[in-house]
Design a protein around this motif. Structure first.
Motif, mmCIF file in Angstrom:
data_model
loop_
_atom_site.group_PDB
_atom_site.id
_atom_site.type_symbol
_atom_site.label_atom_id
_atom_site.label_comp_id
_atom_site.label_asym_id
_atom_site.label_seq_id
_atom_site.Cartn_x
_atom_site.Cartn_y
_atom_site.Cartn_z
ATOM 1 N N VAL A 80 -2.396 -0.025 -6.546
ATOM 2 C CA VAL A 80 -2.141 0.067 -7.984
ATOM 3 C C VAL A 80 -0.790 0.713 -8.242
ATOM 4 N N GLN A 81 -0.456 1.743 -7.468
ATOM 5 C CA GLN A 81 0.846 2.394 -7.629
ATOM 6 C C GLN A 81 1.994 1.439 -7.304
ATOM 7 N N ALA A 82 1.800 0.586 -6.309
ATOM 8 C CA ALA A 82 2.837 -0.410 -5.988
ATOM 9 C C ALA A 82 3.093 -1.311 -7.187
ATOM 10 N N ALA A 83 2.014 -1.730 -7.855
ATOM 11 C CA ALA A 83 2.172 -2.594 -9.036
ATOM 12 C C ALA A 83 2.845 -1.845 -10.185
ATOM 13 N N LEU A 84 2.472 -0.577 -10.383
ATOM 14 C CA LEU A 84 3.054 0.211 -11.472
ATOM 15 C C LEU A 84 4.554 0.421 -11.272
ATOM 16 N N VAL A 85 4.946 0.836 -10.064
ATOM 17 C CA VAL A 85 6.364 1.088 -9.809
ATOM 18 C C VAL A 85 7.148 -0.220 -9.785
ATOM 19 N N GLY A 86 6.508 -1.291 -9.339
ATOM 20 C CA GLY A 86 7.153 -2.602 -9.409
ATOM 21 C C GLY A 86 7.484 -2.982 -10.838
ATOM 22 N N THR A 87 6.584 -2.649 -11.762
ATOM 23 C CA THR A 87 6.841 -2.915 -13.177
ATOM 24 C C THR A 87 8.026 -2.098 -13.683
ATOM 25 N N GLY A 173 7.652 -1.011 -2.584
ATOM 26 C CA GLY A 173 7.446 -1.536 -1.238
ATOM 27 C C GLY A 173 6.764 -0.535 -0.321
ATOM 28 N N SER A 174 7.125 0.747 -0.464
ATOM 29 C CA SER A 174 6.506 1.777 0.378
ATOM 30 C C SER A 174 5.023 1.918 0.057
ATOM 31 N N PHE A 175 4.676 1.826 -1.226
ATOM 32 C CA PHE A 175 3.263 1.874 -1.603
ATOM 33 C C PHE A 175 2.498 0.685 -1.009
ATOM 34 N N ALA A 176 3.085 -0.491 -1.091
ATOM 35 C CA ALA A 176 2.411 -1.684 -0.573
ATOM 36 C C ALA A 176 2.193 -1.593 0.932
ATOM 37 N N LEU A 177 3.221 -1.137 1.662
ATOM 38 C CA LEU A 177 3.093 -1.010 3.111
ATOM 39 C C LEU A 177 2.078 0.073 3.473
#
Length: 394
Positions: A80-87, A173-177
């Motif tokens: 979820v954090q990856a999606a938030l920071v991506g936004t 990217g770091s959150f996703a990995l």
């Protein structure tokens, strides 16, 4: 000598990757905020939004951690954090960022942090034998310091200078990995229990030593923020440190924390957990009092490094003790109380520090904080010494 299991190192790598992204994010957010407004109150509001979830959601998150699979909570929080920071990265790249969007994103990320941190600390004893908890927590503290304080901020600042969206893209990217690594960790072998928030509070209230340490944590966090809120002014205005020099001071503090994370297990082995804890608490009191008397930047840097060392030792010992003593089915809720005290008082301590500096001068916050921490330690000393004697007799 026993070694930490491979599942722990997956958790460690996930944290290390995420911490670099978090450090970059922490550097980039204020840089992005000041491109929108120069009002310090509005910029500070974005930072406050990050910590507000610790005050509002820490206790419910503890119950959630004890009710559901902790690995699932960790990797989903990171996703979820990856999606938030991506936004945030998309908004920054298109020039559509606003203070409202930054504050909302900071609050949402903070909510995920509350769940992740509680789940991570409660999960660690499931994969690490109790005799190795000090070593495991120390290694995690070390990699957190490296990522959040050493590597992440300069990388984030450099990327922001190239393009505002880049540090946020790195963090996403770091959150996703990290999420992908966490998803490979072993799940709990037993079914989750039905839980109530009050159960953790009642258990902690009945445990004299951990109750005392929880109260000490609240006092120490408040005093830590009281002292450091105006550190930048003490360094630059009173000691005439340059902007670059101030960065070196912060690096010195980070180095002390890193060293503490690396050697804490040896200190605990040599002296014992509770003596190490008492030494760290007493050391913090002396260092806080001395920082306010620093004659120059060199002395200030050495004292900040000593404070980082003692603080890390305190953190590792208390986290490990909690993981050893608290029953697994209550660990999430008891940890949430600690997190509430540890991070929920940050805004109040910061405000108090500003008032003390305004009323009594820029040197005053550190000795005031040192005196308060000293009084708290004296009040807690009978409980800590009793626990030490009991352990020695056993």
């Amino acid at each position: 000598m026993p070694r930490l299991p491979s599942s722990y190192w997956r958790l460690w790598w996930a944290g290390g990757i995420d911490n670099v992204g978090d450090g970059a994010f922490a550097a980039a957010v204020p840089l992005l905020a000041v491109t929108i407004t120069r009002d310090p109150r509005l910029v500070a509001a974005v930072s406050a939004a990050t910590y507000l979830p610790w005050l509002l959601l820490s206790l419910p998150a503890g119950a959630l951690v004890d009710r559901h699979d902790r690995v699932t909570l960790m990797w989903r929080s990171q996703a979820v954090q990856a999606a938030l920071v991506g936004t945030v990265a998309v908004l920054a790249s298109t020039g559509r960022s606003s203070l409202i969007s930054l504050a909302v994103a900071a609050f949402a990320l903070g909510c995920c942090d509350v769940v992740f941190d509680n789940a991570s600390q409660a999960f660690l004893p499931e994969i690490v034998p109790k005799p190795l908890l000090h070593k495991a927590n120390g290694a995690q503290q070390a990699i957190t310091t490296v990522g959040v304080q050493f590597l992440g901020p300069p990388v984030g600042s450099a990327l922001f200078a190239l393009a505002a969206a880049l540090p946020f893209g790195l963090d996403a990217g770091s959150f996703a990995l990290s999420a992908s690594l966490l998803a490979t960790l072993p799940r709990a072998r037993k079914p989750p229990a039905r839980t109530a928030i009050a159960d953790g509070l009642r258990w902690l209230a009945r445990h004299r030593l951990l109750r005392t340490l929880a109260i000490l944590l609240g006092v120490n966090t408040f005093c830590g923020q009281l002292a450091t809120a105006t550190l930048v002014l003490l360094a630059t205005e009173t000691l005439h440190v340059s902007t670059a020099g101030y960065g070196l001071l912060l690096a010195g503090a980070a180095f002390g924390g890193l060293l503490g994370g690396l050697v804490n297990a040896r200190i605990v082995t040599a002296f014992g957990a509770l003596p190490a804890l008492l030494g760290a608490l007493a050391g913090n009191v002396l260092v806080f009092a001395a920082i306010g008397l620093s004659p120059d930047a060199v002395v200030l840097g050495v004292l900040l490094a000593a404070n980082g060392f003692a603080t890390t030792l305190w953190n590792v010992v208390t986290v490990s003790l909690r993981q050893q003593v608290v029953p697994d089915e209550l660990l999430g809720r008891v940890t949430s109380v600690y997190k509430l005290l540890g991070k929920g008082l940050i805004p109040l301590g910061t405000l108090t520090g500003g008032l003390v500096a305004h009323a009594f001068g820029l040197r005053a916050p550190y000795p005031v904080a040192g005196v308060l921490r000293g009084l708290a330690l004296l009040a807690a000393l009978p409980v800590l010494v009793s626990a030490l004697r009991t352990k020695s007799a056993g």
